[in-house]
Write an enzyme that holds these catalytic residues in place. Structure first.
Site, PDB file in Angstrom:
ATOM      1  N   HIS A 311       0.530  -1.373  -0.035  1.00  0.00           N
ATOM      2  CA  HIS A 311      -0.057  -0.436  -0.015  1.00  0.00           C
ATOM      3  C   HIS A 311       0.478   1.383   0.016  1.00  0.00           C
ATOM      4  O   HIS A 311       2.063   1.568   0.735  1.00  0.00           O
ATOM      5  CB  HIS A 311      -0.641   0.143   1.708  1.00  0.00           C
ATOM      6  CG  HIS A 311      -2.114   1.389   0.969  1.00  0.00           C
ATOM      7  ND1 HIS A 311      -2.318   2.148   1.592  1.00  0.00           N
ATOM      8  CD2 HIS A 311      -3.724   0.437   0.538  1.00  0.00           C
ATOM      9  CE1 HIS A 311      -3.019   2.963   1.383  1.00  0.00           C
ATOM     10  NE2 HIS A 311      -3.929   1.663   0.813  1.00  0.00           N
ATOM     11  N   ASP A 369      -7.449  -4.643   0.030  1.00  0.00           N
ATOM     12  CA  ASP A 369      -8.776  -6.492  -0.687  1.00  0.00           C
ATOM     13  C   ASP A 369      -7.711  -7.751  -0.794  1.00  0.00           C
ATOM     14  O   ASP A 369      -8.532  -8.371  -1.218  1.00  0.00           O
ATOM     15  CB  ASP A 369      -8.226  -6.019  -2.231  1.00  0.00           C
ATOM     16  CG  ASP A 369      -8.451  -4.691  -2.824  1.00  0.00           C
ATOM     17  OD1 ASP A 369      -9.617  -4.545  -2.205  1.00  0.00           O
ATOM     18  OD2 ASP A 369      -8.140  -3.756  -3.174  1.00  0.00           O
TER      19      ASP A 369
HETATM   20  N1  ACO Z   1       4.091  -7.942  -4.623  1.00  0.00           N
HETATM   21  C1  ACO Z   1       5.373  -7.602  -4.890  1.00  0.00           C
HETATM   22  N2  ACO Z   1       6.422  -6.775  -5.127  1.00  0.00           N
HETATM   23  C2  ACO Z   1       5.358  -5.843  -4.149  1.00  0.00           C
HETATM   24  C3  ACO Z   1       3.912  -5.704  -4.486  1.00  0.00           C
HETATM   25  C4  ACO Z   1       3.397  -6.660  -4.692  1.00  0.00           C
HETATM   26  N3  ACO Z   1       2.113  -6.559  -4.144  1.00  0.00           N
HETATM   27  N4  ACO Z   1       4.007  -4.089  -3.914  1.00  0.00           N
HETATM   28  C5  ACO Z   1       4.788  -3.497  -4.221  1.00  0.00           C
HETATM   29  N5  ACO Z   1       6.027  -4.106  -4.619  1.00  0.00           N
HETATM   30  C6  ACO Z   1       7.246  -3.744  -4.194  1.00  0.00           C
HETATM   31  C7  ACO Z   1       8.250  -2.921  -5.617  1.00  0.00           C
HETATM   32  O1  ACO Z   1       7.617  -3.837  -6.819  1.00  0.00           O
HETATM   33  C8  ACO Z   1       9.004  -2.142  -5.090  1.00  0.00           C
HETATM   34  O2  ACO Z   1      10.034  -2.306  -5.043  1.00  0.00           O
HETATM   35  P1  ACO Z   1      11.364  -1.636  -5.851  1.00  0.00           P
HETATM   36  O3  ACO Z   1      11.673  -1.062  -3.987  1.00  0.00           O
HETATM   37  O4  ACO Z   1      12.371  -3.010  -5.842  1.00  0.00           O
HETATM   38  O5  ACO Z   1      11.763  -1.229  -6.846  1.00  0.00           O
HETATM   39  C9  ACO Z   1       8.780  -1.137  -4.074  1.00  0.00           C
HETATM   40  O6  ACO Z   1       7.806  -3.173  -3.514  1.00  0.00           O
HETATM   41  C10 ACO Z   1       7.492  -0.903  -3.235  1.00  0.00           C
HETATM   42  O7  ACO Z   1       6.548  -0.466  -4.698  1.00  0.00           O
HETATM   43  P2  ACO Z   1       6.097   0.593  -5.052  1.00  0.00           P
HETATM   44  O8  ACO Z   1       5.530   0.164  -6.482  1.00  0.00           O
HETATM   45  O9  ACO Z   1       6.867   1.531  -5.506  1.00  0.00           O
HETATM   46  O10 ACO Z   1       5.274   0.925  -4.369  1.00  0.00           O
HETATM   47  P3  ACO Z   1       3.529   2.126  -4.723  1.00  0.00           P
HETATM   48  O11 ACO Z   1       3.140   2.957  -3.115  1.00  0.00           O
HETATM   49  O12 ACO Z   1       3.978   3.379  -5.845  1.00  0.00           O
HETATM   50  O13 ACO Z   1       2.188   1.212  -4.719  1.00  0.00           O
HETATM   51  C11 ACO Z   1       0.342  -0.478  -4.576  1.00  0.00           C
HETATM   52  C12 ACO Z   1       1.279   0.543  -3.732  1.00  0.00           C
HETATM   53  C13 ACO Z   1      -0.203   0.124  -5.928  1.00  0.00           C
HETATM   54  C14 ACO Z   1      -0.142  -0.989  -3.776  1.00  0.00           C
HETATM   55  C15 ACO Z   1       1.528  -1.446  -4.590  1.00  0.00           C
HETATM   56  O14 ACO Z   1       1.694  -1.970  -3.300  1.00  0.00           O
HETATM   57  C16 ACO Z   1       0.466  -3.401  -5.762  1.00  0.00           C
HETATM   58  O15 ACO Z   1       0.870  -2.982  -6.534  1.00  0.00           O
HETATM   59  N6  ACO Z   1      -0.137  -4.070  -5.001  1.00  0.00           N
HETATM   60  C17 ACO Z   1      -0.770  -4.624  -5.748  1.00  0.00           C
HETATM   61  C18 ACO Z   1      -1.706  -4.673  -5.839  1.00  0.00           C
HETATM   62  C19 ACO Z   1      -3.117  -4.285  -5.136  1.00  0.00           C
HETATM   63  O16 ACO Z   1      -3.030  -4.643  -4.215  1.00  0.00           O
HETATM   64  N7  ACO Z   1      -4.006  -3.075  -4.713  1.00  0.00           N
HETATM   65  C20 ACO Z   1      -5.017  -2.691  -3.980  1.00  0.00           C
HETATM   66  C21 ACO Z   1      -3.788  -1.459  -3.244  1.00  0.00           C
HETATM   67  S1  ACO Z   1      -5.061  -1.063  -1.220  1.00  0.00           S
HETATM   68  C22 ACO Z   1      -6.232  -0.728  -2.256  1.00  0.00           C
HETATM   69  O17 ACO Z   1      -6.267   1.036  -3.045  1.00  0.00           O
HETATM   70  C23 ACO Z   1      -7.763  -0.447  -2.242  1.00  0.00           C
END
Ligand code: ACO
Length: 435
Positions: A311, A369
């Protein structure tokens, strides 16, 4: 309005001999924000913050999140207390008005919502022209936008009474639109709202009743859905809420702004994750496959992410995920379906991921979720409707934020700036001379 804290940061461009005074604004809770309004005027520069990781786009009095501590407050009330003691209609009133209602106020508010549940028959006929396998989110977004065509001349956004009627209308009608999208997918007749039922029970009735049989709402399912609505009702400046604010800041018809929010919610990085989690769990299939999929989630060359994990704001447990996980056990037990392979798999996946250094270092925890789909499935809601359920609940938050923005006399159109990286100015070349 936020107060200037008295503390000011000075940013100096020594080469140009110019400096800007940046006052620090303090809210009631959480990080203070540097007021950079004078930055461009005084130094001729913008800030660069792709993805808005460090930018407060607005002041707001509605919802507070402490992502490190895993705290979520609606108008100051902890989500755990609201989940335990409140109802979706009461939470809707709280988010919109700012205070918990008295019994009389709640009755009046609920009555107003009930009064508006039907949608114009012409709107209902729109559904017949969608393809039979159209995604329900596409239909809901389209039909909500079309409401602007029905309520345009009568909608003056600067009139508080018009704004109030809009709020009641959209909160009342979004379940009717959502259920119609589902019925269209099934090829079943639309079911009209039942105003003798409460909000969540009416949603279930419109989704599952058929004209040839009496339908009795399962109170366990209705209570579970109401609770999920409470948990999804608002989450401050998330992508869909910011979309509603941005669209609304132009003075656009609010139904069109809400439709923009529905579209933004649909993406798998946001509300679409609930649908994606179930697909992922089915894809993983068994506990034995967890290591393989975890490795894929960590592999940057694969597009696979652990859906329902991570998140932007929470670097700790999402408090909503904790409540929903508890709720999964209770609801499944009450429904007599304690043996749920999907829940078992989800729990095992959570356990393994939370011990894995990749997830630990990045502070990736289950979000709202991760478990919600297990409950939606248990109460019979099909996967393609999960994000639509989220949209029903979040409509309340979108409306509360739109209202807050429009009522603010200092509101301006939202207009981000950019760091231009394209070609510098050049001369037009005649087509015959282009090589
Ligand atoms: N699985 C694997 N790796 C992940 C995940 C994941 N679910 N989420 C984040 N990471 C990693 C990224 O690859 C990144 O790694 P790095 O530092 O080596 O590059 C690091 O963790 C930080 O992640 P970001 O993408 O920069 O975080 P951001 O805040 O931009 O994204 C998000 C947040 C979109 C929720 C992300 O965690 C994600 O895609 N999760 C899966 C989708 C999801 O569950 N979305 C629902 C969110 S809740 C809602 O909106 C209702």
């Amino acid at each position: 309005m936020t107060e200037k804290s008295g503390k000011t940061f000075e940013l100096t461009d020594k080469d140009a001999g110019r400096s800007a005074q940046l006052p620090l604004r303090k809210g009631t809770l959480g990080s203070a924000a540097l007021d950079i309004a004078g930055l461009n005027k005084d130094l001729g520069v913008f800030t660069y913050d792709p993805g808005f990781g460090a930018t407060a786009a607005t002041e707001s009095r509605i919802t507070y999140i402490d992502g490190d501590a895993g705290v979520l407050l609606y108008r100051g009330y902890p989500i755990e207390q609201l989940a335990e003691k409140s109802s979706f209609m009461e939470v809707a009133y709280l988010l919109l008005i700012g205070e918990l209602p008295t019994a009389k106020q709640l009755e009046e508010f609920t009555g107003n919502i009930r009064y508006h549940t039907m949608i114009n028959e012409s709107l209902l006929r729109f559904f017949n022209y969608f393809h039979h396998n159209a995604h329900p989110m596409a239909m809901v977004s389209g039909v909500v936008a079309s409401m602007a065509a029905f309520y345009h001349d009568t909608m003056d956004i600067h009139n508080p009474r018009h704004r109030e009627i809009f709020a009641h209308r959209i909160i009342a009608k979004i379940p009717t639109i959502a259920a119609a999208a589902h019925k269209h997918s099934l090829g079943q007749p639309f079911v009209y709202p039942r105003n003798d039922l409460d909000y969540a029970a009416n949603v279930l009735s419109m989704l599952f009743a058929v004209p040839c049989e009496a339908y009795k709402v399962d109170p366990i399912a209705a209570r579970a859905l109401d609770l999920l609505f409470v948990l999804h009702a608002d989450h401050e400046q998330n992508a869909s809420t910011s979309t509603v604010r941005l669209a609304g800041s132009t003075g656009a018809n609010p139904y069109a702004a809400i439709s923009a929010g529905v579209s933004a919610l649909w993406g798998p990085a946001h509300g679409g994750a609930n649908e994606a989690v179930l697909s992922m769990l089915e894809q993983i299939g068994t506990v034995d496959n967890i290591p393989k999929y975890l490795a894929m989630a960590k592999d940057k060359s694969s597009h696979f992410r652990l859906m329902g994990f991570g998140h932007r704001v929470y670097k700790n447990f999402d408090p909503r995920a904790k409540i929903i996980r508890e709720m999964c056990h209770k609801v499944l037990a009450q429904l007599g379906r304690s043996d749920n392979p999907l829940l078992e798999l989800a729990q095992r996946l959570e356990e393994v991921a939370l011990k894995d250094p990749y997830f630990v270092e990045r502070k990736l925890y289950p979000n709202v979720d991760f478990y919600s789909g297990v409950i939606y499935s248990a109460i019979g809601i099909p996967r393609s409707m999960f994000t639509v359920m989220f949209a029903i609940a979040r409509t309340v938050g979108w409306v509360a934020h739109w209202q807050e923005m429009i009522a603010d006399p200092s509101m301006r159109i939202g207009r981000p700036r950019q760091l231009y990286t394209g070609p510098v100015q050049r001369e037009y070349v005649d087509i015959k001379k282009r090589g």
